[in-house]
Write a protein that holds these residues in place. Structure first.
Motif, PDB file in Angstrom:
ATOM      1  N   GLN A  48      10.216 -41.705  71.114  1.00 38.99           N
ATOM      2  CA  GLN A  48      11.355 -41.287  71.064  1.00 38.99           C
ATOM      3  C   GLN A  48      12.533 -42.167  71.305  1.00 38.99           C
ATOM      4  N   TYR A 242       4.091 -34.048  69.876  1.00 40.47           N
ATOM      5  CA  TYR A 242       5.349 -34.781  69.627  1.00 40.47           C
ATOM      6  C   TYR A 242       4.803 -35.672  68.714  1.00 40.47           C
ATOM      7  N   PHE A 245       4.966 -34.289  65.307  1.00 40.45           N
ATOM      8  CA  PHE A 245       6.210 -34.093  64.881  1.00 40.45           C
ATOM      9  C   PHE A 245       6.737 -35.361  64.328  1.00 40.45           C
ATOM     10  N   ALA A 249       8.066 -36.440  60.619  1.00 40.28           N
ATOM     11  CA  ALA A 249       9.498 -36.936  60.426  1.00 40.28           C
ATOM     12  C   ALA A 249       9.614 -38.033  59.593  1.00 40.28           C
ATOM     13  N   GLN A 250       8.307 -38.885  59.598  1.00 36.25           N
ATOM     14  CA  GLN A 250       8.447 -40.049  58.907  1.00 36.25           C
ATOM     15  C   GLN A 250       8.747 -40.024  57.544  1.00 36.25           C
ATOM     16  N   ALA A 251       8.357 -38.924  56.809  1.00 33.92           N
ATOM     17  CA  ALA A 251       8.806 -38.678  55.742  1.00 33.92           C
ATOM     18  C   ALA A 251      10.524 -38.509  55.048  1.00 33.92           C
ATOM     19  N   LEU A 252      11.057 -38.225  56.437  1.00 37.40           N
ATOM     20  CA  LEU A 252      12.562 -38.081  56.155  1.00 37.40           C
ATOM     21  C   LEU A 252      12.932 -36.910  55.643  1.00 37.40           C
ATOM     22  N   ASN A 253      12.018 -35.897  55.592  1.00 35.70           N
ATOM     23  CA  ASN A 253      12.548 -34.439  55.052  1.00 35.70           C
ATOM     24  C   ASN A 253      12.734 -33.372  55.719  1.00 35.70           C
ATOM     25  N   LEU A 254      12.942 -33.504  56.968  1.00 37.75           N
ATOM     26  CA  LEU A 254      12.843 -32.381  57.995  1.00 37.75           C
ATOM     27  C   LEU A 254      14.427 -31.868  57.635  1.00 37.75           C
ATOM     28  N   THR A 255      14.601 -30.631  58.264  1.00 38.77           N
ATOM     29  CA  THR A 255      15.820 -30.231  58.208  1.00 38.77           C
ATOM     30  C   THR A 255      16.447 -30.023  59.509  1.00 38.77           C
ATOM     31  N   GLU A 256      17.856 -29.892  59.612  1.00 38.57           N
ATOM     32  CA  GLU A 256      18.344 -29.957  60.918  1.00 38.57           C
ATOM     33  C   GLU A 256      17.825 -28.762  61.833  1.00 38.57           C
ATOM     34  N   ILE A 259      14.601 -29.862  63.268  1.00 38.66           N
ATOM     35  CA  ILE A 259      14.648 -30.920  64.355  1.00 38.66           C
ATOM     36  C   ILE A 259      15.089 -30.358  65.646  1.00 38.66           C
ATOM     37  N   GLN A 260      16.121 -29.412  65.546  1.00 35.18           N
ATOM     38  CA  GLN A 260      16.959 -28.943  66.781  1.00 35.18           C
ATOM     39  C   GLN A 260      15.810 -28.019  67.589  1.00 35.18           C
ATOM     40  N   HIS A 263      13.254 -30.046  69.426  1.00 39.70           N
ATOM     41  CA  HIS A 263      13.924 -30.423  70.403  1.00 39.70           C
ATOM     42  C   HIS A 263      14.117 -29.738  71.521  1.00 39.70           C
TER      43      HIS A 263
ATOM     44  N   LEU B 128      21.787 -34.062  69.402  1.00 42.30           N
ATOM     45  CA  LEU B 128      20.499 -34.096  70.110  1.00 42.30           C
ATOM     46  C   LEU B 128      20.796 -34.958  71.479  1.00 42.30           C
ATOM     47  N   ASP B 174      13.927 -43.759  66.451  1.00 44.89           N
ATOM     48  CA  ASP B 174      12.922 -42.999  65.893  1.00 44.89           C
ATOM     49  C   ASP B 174      13.046 -42.145  64.677  1.00 44.89           C
ATOM     50  N   TYR B 175      12.042 -41.864  64.100  1.00 43.60           N
ATOM     51  CA  TYR B 175      12.128 -41.047  62.695  1.00 43.60           C
ATOM     52  C   TYR B 175      12.814 -39.842  62.809  1.00 43.60           C
ATOM     53  N   ALA B 176      12.575 -38.998  63.926  1.00 41.68           N
ATOM     54  CA  ALA B 176      13.210 -37.884  63.946  1.00 41.68           C
ATOM     55  C   ALA B 176      14.838 -38.085  64.047  1.00 41.68           C
ATOM     56  N   ASN B 179      16.209 -39.109  60.616  1.00 38.74           N
ATOM     57  CA  ASN B 179      16.222 -38.062  60.022  1.00 38.74           C
ATOM     58  C   ASN B 179      17.520 -37.166  60.220  1.00 38.74           C
ATOM     59  N   LEU B 180      17.621 -37.111  61.389  1.00 33.92           N
ATOM     60  CA  LEU B 180      19.157 -36.528  62.024  1.00 33.92           C
ATOM     61  C   LEU B 180      20.459 -37.233  61.270  1.00 33.92           C
ATOM     62  N   LYS B 182      20.399 -39.065  58.806  1.00 29.63           N
ATOM     63  CA  LYS B 182      20.521 -38.773  57.360  1.00 29.63           C
ATOM     64  C   LYS B 182      21.185 -37.406  56.900  1.00 29.63           C
ATOM     65  N   LEU B 183      20.647 -36.443  57.539  1.00 30.43           N
ATOM     66  CA  LEU B 183      21.410 -35.147  57.445  1.00 30.43           C
ATOM     67  C   LEU B 183      22.747 -35.031  57.615  1.00 30.43           C
ATOM     68  N   GLU B 207      16.049 -42.994  50.687  1.00 31.29           N
ATOM     69  CA  GLU B 207      16.150 -41.351  50.887  1.00 31.29           C
ATOM     70  C   GLU B 207      17.770 -41.146  50.518  1.00 31.29           C
TER      71      GLU B 207
END
Lengths: 269, 249
Positions: A48, A242, A245, A249-256, A259-260, A263, B128, B174-176, B179-180, B182-183, B207
């Motif tokens: 992180q 973690y 997770f 997340a590496q694929a960058l297609n998680l929704t907000e 992630i929230q 977290h 976050l 980091d990736y998370a 991702n954030l 990006k959104l 992306e």
């Protein structure tokens, strides 16, 4: 028997915010971090943002000192009368890397002066190292402020390799590099590892790259090591929540929300 | 909204001139995300700085014009230029910990935005980041690279600019968090804003961007759609770039 060059046992690091009229606050940055590295291996550290990776790197290279825990080193050479440190670090921020007012050739020349303990003009050595690091020879006359982030990073790397350290700590060496330069740094790291038997600790967010270069991997979250093991096994079969997770997340297609949610739940544990 | 036509940018140093950029032509329209890829030292950061005349005029000579809604930015009065940078075009630069004053706490920057603590702490939560109480008392050197990046992006987005210019937004996180970001950027695009990103991170550019261009040999290629960009092209440099990218995978 394993030839362990560095062994970290339960390293903790905390900072104290001094307050005039109320109690001092302490913030724990690292909590009980333990690991060991074999000579000539590459250890990758990922995790992180803000989990203390850079702090750990600075502690290993004696820029900071840990508040508790021990670091045991077994170096081959005797470093007691050397002018340089056996553990060298490449910092992350490219603003901190090079003096903006000094010429590249002077910066590199100084490193050779430290190595040979003699002040003179090491022109041929400087040329050679510039060639080895795939840098443009015309950069020699440039000052630090005229270089791009990636160029600064490679020159700083050249400078710390000149003094022949035993352990190299790289803090995000790929972050401001283009793909070509990333590739050349990866090749360089592998070459250094084989030629000089250097031990390398490499911090990066890029798991794709770490997968290729590192033998062992540490995943950090919030100042703690959440997973530590052999790279391939760790990436193929992560046991920690973690780590899983992070890999997702590496694929960058998680929704907000995802992630929230992660977290919030993981933070409480 | 923005039309740039920069003939050349020349860097003068020790009485020698070096052309950093030439023949830059592009325009930016609403609701779009643009990315510029390029090699190290190809002048990407110089390009975005030249757009709102942020370059040091003692060293750099910029020839050309940049139209912002039919108003030439290079001929703007100082006051207008400052208000443009304050509310309409926002930057998030590379190497963030150095863009904050180390003597000031982050609270100074939060106060400077003119927003209430409540608004800011809500935003912090959605990015976050730790609570307002913790973060406002930190100094810039106590932030991690990723935190500084998110705080800067948050501050830049607070004033709801029309154009957001980002220099390497994903370099230290980091990736998370990528991702954030990006959104967040896609959300920003929905509300009518545009984004210009300068980056090395091809995966991220792939992306997020609608259009993409390549900067090399001091020249900027045309902005083209994603699919076309990753096809083989006749530019040799473009090809080696893509090849290294494939090799990295």
């Amino acid at each position: 028997m394993k030839d362990i060059i560095l062994k970290a046992e339960k390293i903790s690091y905390s900072i104290e915010n001094k307050k005039l009229f109320s109690n001092n606050q302490t913030t724990e940055i690292l909590k009980d971090v333990s690991f060991e590295i074999e000579r000539g291996k590459v250890l990758g550290i990922s995790g992180q943002s803000g989990s203390g990776k850079s702090t750990l790197a600075k502690i290993l290279s004696r820029v900071y000192f840990q508040t508790s825990g021990t670091i045991l080193n077994h170096f081959v050479k005797d470093w007691s009368d050397s002018l340089s440190n056996p553990v060298q670090i490449l910092f992350q921020n490219d603003g901190e890397l090079l003096n903006p007012f000094r010429k590249v050739k002077d910066v590199l020349n100084e490193a050779f002066e430290l190595k040979f303990k003699k002040d003179k003009n090491y022109e041929s050595e400087v040329d050679e190292i510039i060639k080895k690091f795939n840098l443009n020879p015309s950069l020699k006359e440039s000052k630090g402020s005229q270089l791009s982030g990636g160029e600064k990073q490679r020159i700083a790397l050249a400078r710390i390799v000149i003094v022949e350290p035993e352990i190299l700590v790289l803090d995000e060496p790929f972050s401001s590099q283009d793909v070509e330069a990333q590739l050349s740094i990866i090749k360089l790291i592998i070459k250094l590892k084989l030629e000089l038997n250097l031990t390398i600790i490499c911090i990066s967010h890029d798991l794709n790259i770490l997968k290729h270069i590192s033998d062992e991997l540490i995943i950090m979250y919030n100042g703690k090591v959440v997973e530590y093991g052999e790279t391939k096994a760790l990436i193929d079969k992560p046991t920690n929540e973690y780590t899983r997770f992070l890999l997702r997340a590496q694929a960058l297609n998680l929704t907000e929300e995802e992630i929230q949610k992660f977290h919030n739940t993981y933070e409480q544990n | 909204m923005l039309k740039a036509k920069i003939n050349k940018v020349v860097l003068t140093n020790n009485n020698t001139d070096r052309e950093v950029l030439r023949n830059i032509n592009f325009s930016i329209s609403n609701n779009m995300i643009y990315s510029v890829l390029g090699k190290n030292g190809s002048g990407k950061s110089t390009l975005i700085k030249s757009l709102t005349s942020l370059l040091n005029s003692d060293l750099y000579k910029v020839d050309g014009k940049v139209l912002w809604f039919d108003e030439n930015i290079f001929e703007m009065k100082k006051v207008r230029l400052l208000s443009l940078r304050k509310t309409e075009i926002k930057y998030v630069m590379q190497d963030l910990t150095w863009n904050f004053d180390p003597l000031k706490t982050i609270k100074y920057y939060f106060d400077y935005t003119g927003f209430k603590e409540k608004t800011i702490s809500l935003q912090l939560k959605s990015f976050l980041l730790p609570d307002y109480q913790i973060i406002s008392n930190l100094h810039s050197y106590e932030l991690s690279g990723g935190m500084a990046q998110r705080i800067s992006l948050m501050i830049a987005m607070l004033s709801n600019p029309k154009l957001l210019i980002l220099d390497e937004p994903t370099s230290a996180i980091d990736y998370a968090n990528i991702n954030l970001i990006k959104l967040k950027l896609l959300e920003f695009k929905k509300t009518g804003g545009s984004v210009l990103i300068v980056t090395q991170d091809i995966d991220f550019a792939k992306e997020i961007s609608d259009k993409i261009a390549f900067l090399h040999d001091n020249k900027l290629s045309e902005f083209i759609g994603m699919v076309d960009f990753f096809k083989d092209s006749d530019l040799p440099l473009h090809n080696t770039f893509l090849q290294s990218y494939k090799e990295l995978q």
